[in-house]
Motif scaffolding. Structure first.
Motif, mmCIF file in Angstrom:
data_model
loop_
_atom_site.group_PDB
_atom_site.id
_atom_site.type_symbol
_atom_site.label_atom_id
_atom_site.label_comp_id
_atom_site.label_asym_id
_atom_site.label_seq_id
_atom_site.Cartn_x
_atom_site.Cartn_y
_atom_site.Cartn_z
ATOM 1 N N LEU A 37 0.793 -3.702 -0.069
ATOM 2 C CA LEU A 37 1.772 -4.789 -0.005
ATOM 3 C C LEU A 37 1.093 -6.156 0.066
ATOM 4 N N SER A 38 1.851 -7.191 -0.229
ATOM 5 C CA SER A 38 1.366 -8.549 -0.008
ATOM 6 C C SER A 38 1.086 -8.707 1.492
ATOM 7 N N GLY A 39 -0.081 -9.234 1.818
ATOM 8 C CA GLY A 39 -0.440 -9.410 3.228
ATOM 9 C C GLY A 39 -1.056 -8.177 3.869
ATOM 10 N N GLY A 41 -3.981 -6.964 3.321
ATOM 11 C CA GLY A 41 -5.416 -7.153 3.586
ATOM 12 C C GLY A 41 -6.304 -6.825 2.401
ATOM 13 N N LYS A 42 -5.737 -6.764 1.193
ATOM 14 C CA LYS A 42 -6.515 -6.417 -0.009
ATOM 15 C C LYS A 42 -7.604 -7.462 -0.300
ATOM 16 N N SER A 43 -7.203 -8.730 -0.342
ATOM 17 C CA SER A 43 -8.174 -9.784 -0.699
ATOM 18 C C SER A 43 -9.265 -9.878 0.356
ATOM 19 N N VAL A 68 -6.326 -14.404 -10.459
ATOM 20 C CA VAL A 68 -6.180 -14.023 -11.875
ATOM 21 C C VAL A 68 -4.874 -14.576 -12.443
ATOM 22 N N ARG A 69 -3.880 -14.731 -11.576
ATOM 23 C CA ARG A 69 -2.606 -15.291 -12.041
ATOM 24 C C ARG A 69 -2.678 -16.819 -12.244
ATOM 25 N N HIS A 70 -3.834 -17.416 -11.978
ATOM 26 C CA HIS A 70 -4.039 -18.826 -12.338
ATOM 27 C C HIS A 70 -4.681 -18.956 -13.723
ATOM 28 N N GLY A 94 5.219 -13.119 -14.892
ATOM 29 C CA GLY A 94 5.879 -13.269 -13.589
ATOM 30 C C GLY A 94 5.844 -11.945 -12.835
ATOM 31 N N PHE A 95 6.946 -11.601 -12.189
ATOM 32 C CA PHE A 95 6.948 -10.428 -11.308
ATOM 33 C C PHE A 95 8.025 -9.393 -11.663
ATOM 34 N N SER A 96 8.548 -9.464 -12.892
ATOM 35 C CA SER A 96 9.448 -8.394 -13.341
ATOM 36 C C SER A 96 8.597 -7.129 -13.487
ATOM 37 N N ASP A 99 6.369 -7.401 -16.508
ATOM 38 C CA ASP A 99 5.272 -8.364 -16.356
ATOM 39 C C ASP A 99 4.195 -7.809 -15.421
ATOM 40 N N ARG A 100 4.610 -7.103 -14.383
ATOM 41 C CA ARG A 100 3.614 -6.490 -13.484
ATOM 42 C C ARG A 100 2.838 -5.419 -14.261
ATOM 43 N N GLU A 101 3.542 -4.700 -15.116
ATOM 44 C CA GLU A 101 2.880 -3.655 -15.921
ATOM 45 C C GLU A 101 1.783 -4.281 -16.792
ATOM 46 N N GLU A 102 2.127 -5.403 -17.451
ATOM 47 C CA GLU A 102 1.153 -6.062 -18.332
ATOM 48 C C GLU A 102 0.009 -6.676 -17.515
ATOM 49 N N ASN A 103 0.355 -7.220 -16.354
ATOM 50 C CA ASN A 103 -0.664 -7.764 -15.445
ATOM 51 C C ASN A 103 -1.703 -6.678 -15.138
ATOM 52 N N ILE A 104 -1.232 -5.517 -14.749
ATOM 53 C CA ILE A 104 -2.131 -4.429 -14.357
ATOM 54 C C ILE A 104 -2.902 -3.883 -15.564
ATOM 55 N N PHE A 125 -4.887 -6.131 -6.214
ATOM 56 C CA PHE A 125 -3.555 -6.400 -6.763
ATOM 57 C C PHE A 125 -2.542 -5.509 -6.058
ATOM 58 N N ILE A 126 -1.342 -6.019 -5.879
ATOM 59 C CA ILE A 126 -0.311 -5.178 -5.254
ATOM 60 C C ILE A 126 -0.183 -3.902 -6.072
ATOM 61 N N SER A 127 -0.143 -4.059 -7.393
ATOM 62 C CA SER A 127 0.004 -2.924 -8.331
ATOM 63 C C SER A 127 0.996 -1.897 -7.777
ATOM 64 N N PRO A 128 2.284 -2.277 -7.719
ATOM 65 C CA PRO A 128 3.267 -1.472 -6.984
ATOM 66 C C PRO A 128 3.698 -0.183 -7.687
ATOM 67 N N PRO A 162 0.977 -14.821 5.744
ATOM 68 C CA PRO A 162 0.116 -16.024 5.709
ATOM 69 C C PRO A 162 0.609 -17.104 4.750
ATOM 70 N N LYS A 163 1.389 -16.699 3.738
ATOM 71 C CA LYS A 163 1.840 -17.714 2.764
ATOM 72 C C LYS A 163 3.321 -18.051 2.940
ATOM 73 N N GLY A 164 3.958 -17.462 3.947
ATOM 74 C CA GLY A 164 5.378 -17.742 4.186
ATOM 75 C C GLY A 164 6.298 -17.128 3.136
ATOM 76 N N LYS A 175 13.117 -14.067 -5.128
ATOM 77 C CA LYS A 175 13.687 -12.775 -5.547
ATOM 78 C C LYS A 175 12.589 -11.812 -5.986
ATOM 79 N N HIS A 176 12.923 -10.546 -6.004
ATOM 80 C CA HIS A 176 12.005 -9.484 -6.471
ATOM 81 C C HIS A 176 10.693 -9.493 -5.707
ATOM 82 N N PHE A 177 10.761 -9.697 -4.408
ATOM 83 C CA PHE A 177 9.526 -9.691 -3.626
ATOM 84 C C PHE A 177 9.228 -8.257 -3.186
HETATM 85 N N1 LIG Z 1 7.903 -11.520 -6.203
HETATM 86 C C1 LIG Z 1 6.657 -11.345 -5.729
HETATM 87 N N2 LIG Z 1 6.262 -10.127 -5.300
HETATM 88 C C2 LIG Z 1 5.010 -9.967 -4.830
HETATM 89 N N3 LIG Z 1 4.083 -10.952 -4.749
HETATM 90 C C3 LIG Z 1 4.428 -12.189 -5.180
HETATM 91 C C4 LIG Z 1 5.727 -12.435 -5.674
HETATM 92 N N4 LIG Z 1 5.791 -13.749 -6.008
HETATM 93 C C5 LIG Z 1 4.606 -14.305 -5.736
HETATM 94 N N5 LIG Z 1 3.771 -13.359 -5.238
HETATM 95 C C6 LIG Z 1 2.358 -13.646 -4.928
HETATM 96 O O1 LIG Z 1 1.618 -12.988 -5.949
HETATM 97 C C7 LIG Z 1 0.626 -12.141 -5.403
HETATM 98 C C8 LIG Z 1 0.688 -10.738 -6.035
HETATM 99 O O2 LIG Z 1 0.210 -10.751 -7.319
HETATM 100 P P1 LIG Z 1 -0.275 -9.411 -8.009
HETATM 101 O O3 LIG Z 1 -0.808 -9.807 -9.343
HETATM 102 O O4 LIG Z 1 -1.182 -8.704 -7.093
HETATM 103 O O5 LIG Z 1 1.093 -8.597 -8.150
HETATM 104 S S1 LIG Z 1 1.374 -7.282 -9.021
HETATM 105 O O6 LIG Z 1 0.226 -6.382 -8.868
HETATM 106 O O7 LIG Z 1 1.541 -7.676 -10.414
HETATM 107 O O8 LIG Z 1 2.604 -6.722 -8.466
HETATM 108 C C9 LIG Z 1 0.931 -12.008 -3.922
HETATM 109 O O9 LIG Z 1 -0.334 -12.149 -3.329
HETATM 110 P P2 LIG Z 1 -0.924 -11.161 -2.212
HETATM 111 O O10 LIG Z 1 -0.217 -11.616 -0.986
HETATM 112 O O11 LIG Z 1 -2.372 -11.515 -2.194
HETATM 113 O O12 LIG Z 1 -0.683 -9.739 -2.563
HETATM 114 C C10 LIG Z 1 1.872 -13.130 -3.596
HETATM 115 O O13 LIG Z 1 1.156 -14.201 -3.019
#
Ligand SMILES: Nc1ncnc2c1ncn2[C@@H]1O[C@H](COP(=O)(O)OS(=O)(=O)O)[C@@H](OP(=O)(O)O)[C@H]1O
Ligand SMILES: Nc1ncnc2c1ncn2[C@@H]1O[C@H](COP(=O)(O)OP(=O)(O)O)[C@@H](O)[C@H]1O
Length: 231
Positions: A37-39, A41-43, A68-70, A94-96, A99-104, A125-128, A162-164, A175-177
């Motif tokens: 999950l985001s947060g 501790g991956k990074s 990488v998303r920059h 983005g995060f559809s 888009d996550r599939e193509e990111n990975i 990467f979250i790579s959900p 950490p990022k709110g 949305k779609h978090f």
């Molecule tokens: N909707 C949504 N869902 C999840 N995360 C979001 C979203 N929007 C922005 N972020 C920020 O993007 C970071 C995750 O990017 P990833 O490339 O690892 O995501 S994924 O693998 O394509 O799912 C993630 O960073 P980490 O907290 O380092 O995981 C977030 O900061």
């Protein structure tokens, strides 16, 4: 649909083989795929591993979601400024689910290049989606994909926030978090599970990963001696 004959591209073998590079490096290449999950501790873990391994002369490279998303996988709003709206809509990620599939997929391909160069690629990467991770595994040689589940409970990730972003997602502003209103499919049979909640420091988790790499013969056992003597 294209096929390879239509588009006239041919695979070339390189003159320097992967084994030659690995012999030079003194260790094998592989992909350490951190998922969670985001947060979770991956990074942090990727960076501690990068630091500890580099200190011991191991060649590593970190690929991190936010970074990488920059660039390679820039989001539409970042691309719009430099490349215009149409380009941004077509190629920004983005995060559809798609888009996550193509990111990975792209990250998997980059990690494969590092691995074939005899480098240890550390990806954060979250790579959900299981299927997306499975596809990366299948694109690599047997044994090159080491899936590490950074298993931190949602409540802990949300407390850290950490990022709110969890706060925004709970408020409906984002949305779609992942974990809130988007899925996270935990690995069913990862090579390793690390738990970053409780008293386990990032260094302790990194030590767990390094020990695993030694038992698999990816790293030489001397790496452990260096760690124990602090050298
Ligand atoms: N909707 C949504 N869902 C999840 N995360 C979001 C979203 N929007 C922005 N972020 C920020 O993007 C970071 C995750 O990017 P990833 O490339 O690892 O995501 S994924 O693998 O394509 O799912 C993630 O960073 P980490 O907290 O380092 O995981 C977030 O900061
Ligand atoms: N093992 C750990 N124990 C306690 N806190 C941690 C640990 N690993 C990371 N953190 C903290 O958790 C937060 C999220 O870590 P981060 O590595 O950015 O997660 P991710 O890359 O999965 O989003 C950061 O504030 C970080 O300092």
């Amino acid at each position: 649909m294209y096929n390879m004959t239509d588009i006239h591209i041919t695979w070339h073998e390189h003159q320097v083989a992967r084994q030659d590079r690995e012999r030079l490096n003194g260790h094998r290449g592989c992909v350490i795929w951190l998922t969670g999950l985001s947060g979770s501790g991956k990074s942090t873990l990727a960076n501690v591993l990068d630091h500890l391994l580099s200190q011991r002369g191991i060649r590593t490279a970190v690929l991190d979601g936010d970074n990488v998303r920059h660039g390679l996988n820039a989001s539409p709003n970042l691309l719009r400024e430099t490349h215009g709206a149409t380009f941004a809509e077509r190629f920004g990620l983005g995060f559809s689910a798609i888009d996550r599939e193509e990111n990975i997929r792209r990250i998997g391909a980059v990690a494969q290049l590092f691995c074939e160069a005899g480098i240890i690629a550390l990806t954060a990467f979250i790579s959900p989606y299981r299927l997306d991770r499975q596809r990366v595994r299948q694109s690599l040689r047997e044994g090159d994909f080491i899936e590490v589940f950074v298993d931190t409970p949602l409540a802990v990730c949300e407390e850290r926030d950490p990022k709110g972003l969890y706060k925004k997602a709970r408020a409906g502003e984002l949305k779609h978090f992942t974990g809130i209103d988007d899925p996270y499919e935990a690995p069913e049979a990862p090579e390793l599970i690390v738990r970053s909640s409780g008293e386990r420091t990032p260094e302790a988790l990194a030590a767990q990963v390094i020990a695993y790499l030694v038992t698999r013969g990816i790293l030489p056992a001397t790496v452990l001696d260096a760690r124990e003597t602090g050298g």
